[in-house]
Structures are given as structure tokens and as C-alpha cells.
Design a protein around this motif. Structure first.
Motif, short mmCIF file in Angstrom:
data_model
loop_
_atom_site.label_atom_id
_atom_site.label_comp_id
_atom_site.label_asym_id
_atom_site.label_seq_id
_atom_site.Cartn_x
_atom_site.Cartn_y
_atom_site.Cartn_z
N VAL A 247 -68.68 -10.85 44.69
CA VAL A 247 -67.34 -11.01 43.71
C VAL A 247 -66.10 -10.55 44.48
O VAL A 247 -66.32 -9.72 45.30
CB VAL A 247 -67.73 -10.13 42.44
N LYS A 248 -64.96 -11.51 44.40
CA LYS A 248 -63.74 -11.22 45.26
C LYS A 248 -62.61 -11.06 44.48
O LYS A 248 -62.29 -11.82 43.39
CB LYS A 248 -63.64 -12.33 46.08
N CYS A 249 -62.02 -10.05 44.84
CA CYS A 249 -60.47 -9.77 44.51
C CYS A 249 -59.63 -10.87 45.22
O CYS A 249 -60.06 -11.24 46.24
CB CYS A 249 -60.31 -8.34 44.60
N ALA A 250 -58.51 -11.08 44.59
CA ALA A 250 -57.49 -12.01 45.19
C ALA A 250 -56.80 -11.17 46.39
O ALA A 250 -56.93 -10.10 46.40
CB ALA A 250 -56.36 -12.26 44.26
N THR A 251 -56.51 -12.03 47.29
CA THR A 251 -56.27 -11.58 48.63
C THR A 251 -54.77 -12.16 49.02
O THR A 251 -54.62 -13.21 48.77
CB THR A 251 -57.15 -11.61 49.79
N ILE A 252 -53.93 -11.49 49.81
CA ILE A 252 -52.83 -12.20 50.36
C ILE A 252 -53.02 -13.12 51.59
O ILE A 252 -53.95 -12.74 52.35
CB ILE A 252 -51.90 -11.01 50.97
N THR A 253 -52.81 -14.39 51.38
CA THR A 253 -52.56 -15.30 52.61
C THR A 253 -51.41 -15.00 53.49
O THR A 253 -50.46 -15.15 52.75
CB THR A 253 -52.79 -16.80 52.18
N PRO A 254 -51.54 -14.41 54.51
CA PRO A 254 -50.15 -14.27 55.16
C PRO A 254 -49.17 -15.27 55.49
O PRO A 254 -49.77 -16.36 56.09
CB PRO A 254 -50.67 -13.54 56.59
N GLN B 49 -43.20 -13.60 56.06
CA GLN B 49 -42.63 -12.46 55.69
C GLN B 49 -43.65 -11.52 55.68
O GLN B 49 -43.33 -10.41 55.83
CB GLN B 49 -42.33 -12.92 54.18
N ARG B 50 -44.94 -11.73 55.27
CA ARG B 50 -46.14 -10.66 55.34
C ARG B 50 -46.27 -10.36 56.62
O ARG B 50 -46.75 -9.13 56.95
CB ARG B 50 -47.45 -11.48 54.97
N MET B 51 -46.06 -11.04 57.48
CA MET B 51 -46.12 -10.53 59.17
C MET B 51 -45.40 -9.13 59.37
O MET B 51 -45.87 -8.18 60.05
CB MET B 51 -45.78 -11.43 60.33
N TYR C 203 -67.77 -15.36 43.11
CA TYR C 203 -66.90 -15.45 41.82
C TYR C 203 -65.66 -14.77 42.35
O TYR C 203 -65.35 -13.80 42.85
CB TYR C 203 -67.69 -14.45 40.81
N GLU C 204 -64.53 -15.30 41.50
CA GLU C 204 -63.13 -14.77 41.66
C GLU C 204 -62.25 -15.14 40.44
O GLU C 204 -62.62 -16.21 39.74
CB GLU C 204 -62.44 -14.80 43.03
N ALA C 205 -60.99 -14.69 40.42
CA ALA C 205 -60.08 -15.21 39.56
C ALA C 205 -59.40 -16.36 40.22
O ALA C 205 -59.26 -16.30 41.62
CB ALA C 205 -59.02 -14.11 39.31
N ALA C 206 -58.67 -17.30 39.61
CA ALA C 206 -58.01 -18.34 40.04
C ALA C 206 -56.49 -17.88 40.44
O ALA C 206 -55.96 -18.74 41.65
CB ALA C 206 -57.89 -19.67 39.28
N HIS C 207 -56.15 -16.90 40.11
CA HIS C 207 -54.57 -16.42 40.34
C HIS C 207 -54.73 -15.72 41.62
O HIS C 207 -55.90 -15.30 42.22
CB HIS C 207 -53.97 -15.84 39.21
N GLY C 208 -53.49 -15.40 42.19
CA GLY C 208 -53.30 -14.61 43.48
C GLY C 208 -52.98 -13.05 42.90
O GLY C 208 -53.75 -12.40 41.94
N THR C 209 -52.48 -12.35 44.00
CA THR C 209 -52.31 -10.80 43.97
C THR C 209 -51.29 -10.31 42.82
O THR C 209 -51.02 -9.28 42.94
CB THR C 209 -52.11 -10.43 45.14
N VAL C 210 -50.75 -11.23 42.54
CA VAL C 210 -49.52 -11.10 41.41
C VAL C 210 -48.32 -9.81 41.72
O VAL C 210 -48.17 -9.03 41.47
CB VAL C 210 -49.90 -10.45 39.99
N THR C 211 -48.00 -10.65 43.07
CA THR C 211 -46.97 -9.74 43.80
C THR C 211 -45.92 -9.17 43.20
O THR C 211 -45.43 -7.74 43.32
CB THR C 211 -46.39 -10.71 45.05
N ARG C 212 -45.19 -9.91 42.39
CA ARG C 212 -43.97 -9.60 41.35
C ARG C 212 -44.29 -8.22 40.60
O ARG C 212 -43.70 -7.46 40.68
CB ARG C 212 -43.36 -10.66 40.71
N HIS C 213 -45.51 -8.21 39.94
CA HIS C 213 -45.85 -7.22 39.24
C HIS C 213 -46.21 -6.09 40.11
O HIS C 213 -45.83 -4.78 39.81
CB HIS C 213 -47.14 -7.44 38.40
N TYR C 214 -46.69 -5.94 41.24
CA TYR C 214 -47.05 -5.09 42.39
C TYR C 214 -45.59 -4.36 42.63
O TYR C 214 -45.67 -3.08 42.76
CB TYR C 214 -47.72 -5.70 43.64
N THR D 236 -50.04 -6.80 33.48
CA THR D 236 -50.80 -8.01 34.23
C THR D 236 -52.21 -7.92 33.87
O THR D 236 -52.90 -7.07 33.23
CB THR D 236 -51.24 -7.30 35.72
N ASN D 237 -52.49 -9.38 33.62
CA ASN D 237 -53.74 -9.67 32.83
C ASN D 237 -54.87 -9.54 33.86
O ASN D 237 -55.13 -10.30 34.54
CB ASN D 237 -53.51 -11.08 32.23
N PRO D 238 -55.75 -8.78 33.40
CA PRO D 238 -57.01 -8.60 34.10
C PRO D 238 -58.34 -9.47 33.94
O PRO D 238 -59.23 -9.46 34.47
CB PRO D 238 -57.45 -7.11 33.73
#
Ligand code: NAP
Ligand code: MG
Length: 397
Positions: free
Chosen positions: A71-78, A81-83, A302-313, A324-326
Motif C-alpha cells: 500500500v503506497k502513499c502519494a510521493t513527490i516526483t522531484p 523546484q523540489r531540488m 494499491y494507492e490513490a490516483a492523486h498526488g501529495t496535494v501540495t497546495r493544501h500542505y 483534503t479528501n482522504p
């Protein structure tokens, strides 16, 4: 109350930003009170990926090969800007890309339906799952601009020196040219993943290409699927009471729109890219799309199709509450727990997964939901923050 016991651990891949916050809350509020949760934990959060020089991603994929369910949580693809944001040693590759390449998998995406949020296509009553082939075709193309008159040819030079040559076109003036390829091995894995997934969810499998026009290329896809179906899956499909059928892509589109849903639609790479966004949008919201990677050897991630929801973070970091919708992340957990229960013959664990999903849907259907859904809701509802939403689900559960 005694907790539900597990046999084999899940591979748990933690992630980044808002989804990492939700991840911990989902476990604490919805799973750990009821399940004696066993996981092999891999921290795929960007800081730890960087510390381990991305070795942790490889380790987590190998663990999935060994244990079978992740089971996987969404992750940042660098990106650039992320560097700077994370002072990274390297611009690490997308973890999903790395894991998909190691498991040689196919991605299945399905929407979660709730009463009150209506699909734009009124006939759709059950989810439509898109299975997208993730190799080759236009994504690995070679293309060029043709400057002027001349002959374009397709040439294959075998290792043994054998040459196959065909004229593509005799150009009279400027134009464009493209070469694409695919591999029998990749199409074969794709076919196995689709047949196995259809069996695991007991739904019909549709497959569509444009073989009437592409008589060699697309036809090869059709033939490989048919051969594998006849040899390995026909009997199993009949026993499960499900059907495999092939049809032209344009016919498939018409049938999909007229259908009630409740099947898997396998698509070539480009068709899958386009059709999955069409289906997701027509069903409602990205926050309600689940995604599962299935390997030809029958491993599941298994994972969610969305990303890490950066704007909310970023708002969360400023101390603001977010809505944020879990749901897709909860369903990633329930999907993984159910699959683990199935493989380990633990009916209680499977039943728990069903109850967790039902409690989530019941909460929304009772009118309590996150903001993104409140916008799509017809009638009165209460929009709450993520924590309050999770607590409402916990009460139902
Ligand atoms: P995103 O995280 O999916 O979010 C895009 C927007 O969609 C959000 O700003 C939000 O809109 C809405 N949204 C998505 N999920 C939501 C949820 N659960 N609840 C409420 N709203 C939700 O995509 P992104 O902002 O393009 O990417 C952020 C990071 O995620 C990137 O670093 C990217 O690399 C990564 N990513 C990871 C995966 C993965 O691991 N599978 C997939 C995609 C992206 P509003 O702001 O309007 O509310
Ligand atoms: Mg796309």
C-alpha cells in the motif's frame, strides 16, 4: 474487543506532504483500533529517499515482490523546484516509475462511486476501470521533420545481417514522419495483468485497438491477448462467470457510454492515457480515483490516483486546517488489506476492508464530506476538515 490478526505483513510505503499527514491519521483512527496491523515499513518520503540515495524505493519494490501486497502513499516526483526545497543530492526519478518498471506492472484505475455525486454519463451505475498499457507506442517514438521531396523507408537490420525494408512514403514536398514500436514480451505481461485482475475482481474484460487499420501492429496486440486468453484463462473466466471480449476502439467508446459500467477496459498506452482522464472526469473527482498496480506474477500495489496535494500542505504548514479528501487513500488501505486477507485466507480481515469502505461511503451519503465533494453534492451537506471527516468515519465504523 480483540483485534483482527494478520498473517503476512503488508508492504507499507509512506509518502509526502498532505497525504503523509492523512496516512498517519487513517492508520491511527481507522485501522489500528481494529486490526493488529503488521507492515514492513518503507519511508518513501522525499527526505528519506534522498538520504538513502533512492535505495529505499528499490527495497520497497523488492519487498513487494517478496510479500505480494503493498500500500503506497502519494510521493513527490522531484523537479527543479523540489531540488532547492529539499536540498536534494539528485533529481530522483518518480517512485511510481521505478516500482512499475521493477514489477513490470499494469496500472488499473477505478472511480469510487457514492450516491449523491452523479456521473456526468447518466447510465453509469458501476465503476469503469481503465487498464492502461504502460510501454511503447507514441511514448517511445522517433520522429522527424521531412525537409522536402524524397523517399522515407522503414528498415530493420537483424543481428544476423538480414534486412527488411519497406517504403513508408514518397514525399513530393515537406512533411513529418514517426516511428513507433512495441514488444511481444511487454504486450504479453500487459495481457496477463489484465486477465488476472479481471479474475481478482470478477468483472468482464474489454480490450480495444484499431486493428482494422493497423493490420500488423494493433493486430499483434489482439492476437497476443487472444492466444493468452485461450491457453491460460478461458476456463478460469468461464468458472468465474465473466467474459473477455475484443472490439474496435471506436465501437468500444460507443458501448462504454451506453453501458451501466462494472467492467475493465484495457487500452493501449495512448488510448489509456486519454480515456482514463475522460472516465475520471465523467465520474466526478480525482480525489475519488483508486489505482492499483498489478504485476504479471500477481503482485499488487494499491494507492490513490492523486498526488501529495501540495497546495493544501502549504496551508497546513501555516497552521490552517485543510479539507483534503482522504477517501482514495482509505480505499488504498482497504484494497491492500482485503487482498492480504484473500491470499492468507483471513475472512475477518476481508470483512473489515468491506466495513471500512462502507463506513466511508455511509459517512458521505449521510451528508458529511470534504469540501471537494461538497461542491459536487446535490442537496444539503456539511463540509468538514480532514480530521473531522476521519472521525465521522471512525464513529460509523
Ligand atoms: P495533486 O496532488 O493530485 O493535486 C492537484 C489538485 O487536485 C490539488 O491542489 C487539489 O485541488 C486537488 N486534489 C487532489 N487530490 C485531492 C484530495 N485528496 N482532496 C482534495 N483535493 C484534491 O497533484 P499536483 O499538485 O500536481 O502534484 C503534487 C505532488 O504530487 C507533486 O510533487 C507530484 O510529483 C506528486 N504526484 C504524485 C503522484 C503519486 O505518487 N502517485 C501522482 C501525482 C502527483 P485544490 O487545490 O483546488 O483544492
Ligand atoms: Mg494523462
Amino acid at each position: 474487543m480483540s483485534k483482527i490478526v494478520m498473517k503476512t505483513p503488508l508492504v507499507e510505503m509512506d509518502g509526502d506532504e498532505m497525504t503523509r499527514i492523512l496516512w498517519a491519521d487513517i492508520k491511527a483512527l481507522l485501522i489500528e483500533p481494529y486490526v493488529d496491523l503488521k507492515t514492513e515499513y518503507y519511508d518513501l518520503g522525499l527526505p528519506h529517499r534522498d538520504e538513502t540515495r533512492d535505495q529505499v524505493t528499490i527495497d520497497s519494490a523488492n519487498a513487494t515482490k517478496r510479500l505480494g501486497v503493498a500500500v503506497k502513499c502519494a510521493t513527490i516526483t522531484p523537479n527543479a523546484q523540489r531540488m532547492t526545497e529539499y536540498s536534494l543530492h539528485e533529481m530522483w526519478k518518480s517512485p511510481n516509475g521505478t516500482i512499475r518498471a521493477m514489477l513490470d506492472g499494469t496500472v488499473f484505475r477505478a472511480p469510487i462511486l457514492v450516491k449523491g455525486v452523479h456521473p456526468t454519463v447518466r447510465t453509469w451505475e458501476q465503476p469503469i476501470t481503465i487498464a492502461r498499457h504502460a510501454y511503447g507506442d507514441v511514448y517511445r517514438n522517433v520522429e522527424m521533420k521531412i525537409p522536402g521531396a524524397g523517399k522515407a523507408e522503414l528498415v530493420f537490420t537483424g543481428e544476423d545481417g538480414q534486412e527488411i525494408r519497406q517504403t513508408v512514403f514518397e514525399f513530393k514536398g515537406p512533411g513529418i514522419l514517426q516511428g513507433v514500436h512495441n514488444l511481444d514480451a511487454s504486450i504479453t505481461s500487459f495481457a496477463h495483468a489484465c486477465f488476472q485482475y479481471a479474475l481478482s475482481v470478477k468483472q468482464d474484460l474489454w480490450f480495444s485497438t484499431k486493428d482494422t487499420i493497423s493490420k500488423t501492429y494493433d493486430h499483434r496486440f489482439k492476437d497476443i491477448f487472444q492466444e493468452i486468453y485461450d491457453t491460460d484463462y478461458k476456463a478460469k473466466f468461464e468458472a468465474a462467470g465473466i467474459e473477455y471480449f475484443y472490439t474496435l476502439i471506436d465501437d468500444a467508446v460507443a458501448r462504454v457510454v451506453r453501458s451501466k459500467g462494472g467492467f475493465i477496459w484495457a487500452c493501449k498506452n495512448y488510448d489509456g492515457d486519454v480515456m482514463s482522464d475522460m472516465v475520471a472526469t465523467a465520474f466526478g473527482s480525482l480525489a475519488m480515483m483508486t489505482s492499483v498496480l498489478v504485476s504479471p506474477d500477481g503482485q499488487f500495489e494499491y494507492e490513490a490516483a492523486h498526488g501529495t496535494v501540495t497546495r493544501h500542505y502549504y496551508r497546513y504548514l501555516k497552521g490552517e486546517e485543510t479539507s483534503t479528501n482522504p477517501v482514495a487513500t482509505i480505499f488504498a488501505w482497504s484494497g491492500a488489506l482485503r487482498k492480504r486477507g484473500e491470499l492468507d485466507e483471513l475472512p475477518e480481515l476481508m470483512a473489515f476492508a468491506d466495513k471500512l469502505e462502507q463506513a466511508t461511503l455511509d459517512t458521505i451519503e449521510s451528508g458529511v464530506m470534504t469540501k471537494d465533494l461538497a461542491l459536487l453534492w446535490d442537496g444539503e451537506c456539511t463540509a468538514v476538515n480532514s480530521k473531522a471527516f476521519l472521525q465521522a468515519i471512525a464513529e460509523k465504523l
